[in-house]
Design a protein around this motif. Structure first.
Motif, PDB file in Angstrom:
ATOM      1  N   THR A 220      66.306  24.745 -46.334  1.00 34.99           N
ATOM      2  CA  THR A 220      66.753  25.214 -45.027  1.00 34.99           C
ATOM      3  C   THR A 220      66.405  26.690 -44.901  1.00 34.99           C
ATOM      4  O   THR A 220      66.681  27.484 -45.808  1.00 34.99           O
TER       5      THR A 220
ATOM      6  N   GLU B 194      64.806  22.869 -41.026  1.00 34.36           N
ATOM      7  CA  GLU B 194      65.170  22.021 -42.167  1.00 34.36           C
ATOM      8  C   GLU B 194      63.939  21.242 -42.593  1.00 34.36           C
ATOM      9  O   GLU B 194      63.245  20.655 -41.745  1.00 34.36           O
TER      10      GLU B 194
ATOM     11  N   ARG C 267      66.795  29.948 -42.245  1.00 30.62           N
ATOM     12  CA  ARG C 267      67.440  30.459 -41.034  1.00 30.62           C
ATOM     13  C   ARG C 267      66.849  31.817 -40.702  1.00 30.62           C
ATOM     14  O   ARG C 267      66.815  32.715 -41.554  1.00 30.62           O
TER      15      ARG C 267
ATOM     16  N   SER D   4      65.869  23.934 -34.836  1.00 31.22           N
ATOM     17  CA  SER D   4      67.113  23.890 -34.068  1.00 31.22           C
ATOM     18  C   SER D   4      66.884  23.954 -32.565  1.00 31.22           C
ATOM     19  O   SER D   4      67.778  23.611 -31.793  1.00 31.22           O
TER      20      SER D   4
ATOM     21  N   VAL E  67      66.812  27.717 -36.872  1.00 33.37           N
ATOM     22  CA  VAL E  67      67.039  27.098 -38.173  1.00 33.37           C
ATOM     23  C   VAL E  67      66.032  25.978 -38.374  1.00 33.37           C
ATOM     24  O   VAL E  67      65.872  25.105 -37.505  1.00 33.37           O
TER      25      VAL E  67
END
Length: 302
Positions: free
Chosen positions: A208, A222, A210, A241, A220
């Motif tokens: 992850t 992933e 950020r 995100s 963000v």
């Protein structure tokens, strides 16, 4: 002929599968059937310019049945391209089989006449993923305030970045910091793997990342290794995100995040050189004796 490219605000390219649909958004384009994901503006504009510039040659066939033979019928075609300006559909063009590498059979939707034109369906891919903007995730470096991945945190320090837990005797390795920030601001992808959906792989993502931006916004990412990737392909799936799709990218694009350790980012500052004690320079004895007597002026002393 179709309207000028600047007047067109909707575009559809259909092949055998689901069509790619665009709608103009300000000066650019977004993919209408991908929740507004940014389209490759230059690629879309180039296609529009090519379509507007098309000029028909001599007709090849004029009977309705010929459309099927040349793959330009309403229900049998290589590409169907529809252009709209506002609520009005200005033109529908059908492109079919190719008599040569530079020519293609084509038909206007309002006419049964089949022409051959200079055009290639490779310039009008029907897979909307081919039209997605590969630079959609790029960020301005000066907008980034913080990058977090695994247990590492880099924060802005003037024009550069440093670990948030930098200790007094440590200094940041500038090249290592640049590698991390470049990876965070230049992420790209090879293709859109899934239109939408979470995917079981992201229940426990391998990585992850950020990225905190000025003004309080954040993005963000992933990442999860693609389970069915070909051996040696080293492919990863990721989601962002701010978009609903799942993307595929190469491991080399995120290797910095996967491999970096704190020891790769910092080093101990070299100890400052201690000044030597000041000592008087040694006087070297002269082999010639030094006469320390006062000089005698002629006429003095007798």
């Amino acid at each position: 002929a179709v309207y000028g490219a600047g007047l067109i605000d909707k575009l559809l390219v259909a092949g055998a599968d689901a069509p790619a649909k665009w709608q103009r958004l300000g000066a650019g384009w977004e993919l209408a059937n991908m929740d507004g994901f940014p389209g490759d503006d230059a690629k879309v504009d180039r296609l529009l310019d090519d379509l507007v510039a098309l000029r028909s040659g001599w007709p090849v066939a004029e009977k309705g049945g010929s459309a099927t033979r040349f793959d330009v019928a309403d229900d049998k075609f290589q590409r169907r391209v529809a252009l709209s300006a506002g609520a009005e559909e200005t033109a529908t063009l059908y492109f079919g089989s190719s008599p040569s590498s530079t020519k293609i059979y084509a038909r206007h939707g309002a006419d049964d006449t089949v022409y051959h034109l200079e055009f290639s369906v490779f310039d009008a891919p029907a897979d909307y993923g081919d039209w997605a903007d590969r630079d959609a995730f790029k960020l301005e470096r000066n907008a980034v305030e913080r990058v977090e991945f695994r247990s590492l945190v880099l924060i802005r320090d003037g024009d550069g970045f440093r670990p948030a837990d930098l200790e007094g005797d440590e200094v940041m390795k500038a090249d290592a910091a640049n590698d991390v920030v470049n990876a965070a601001t230049r992420l790209s992808f090879d293709k859109i793997a899934h239109d939408t959906g979470e995917g079981a792989l992201f229940n426990a993502p391998e990585l992850t990342v950020r990225v905190a931006l000025k003004g309080g916004a954040a993005r963000v990412y992933e990442f999860a290794k693609e389970a069915d990737a070909a051996e040696g392909a080293e492919k990863y799936l990721f989601k962002s995100s701010d978009h609903t799709q799942i993307f595929e990218t190469g491991e080399y694009r995120i290797a910095t995040f996967l491999d970096a350790n704190r020891s790769d980012l910092v080093e101990t500052a070299p100890a400052a050189d201690q000044p030597n004690e000041t000592t008087a320079p040694a006087v070297k004895n002269s082999e010639t004796p030094v006469d320390n007597s006062l000089p005698v002026t002629p006429g003095e002393g007798g």
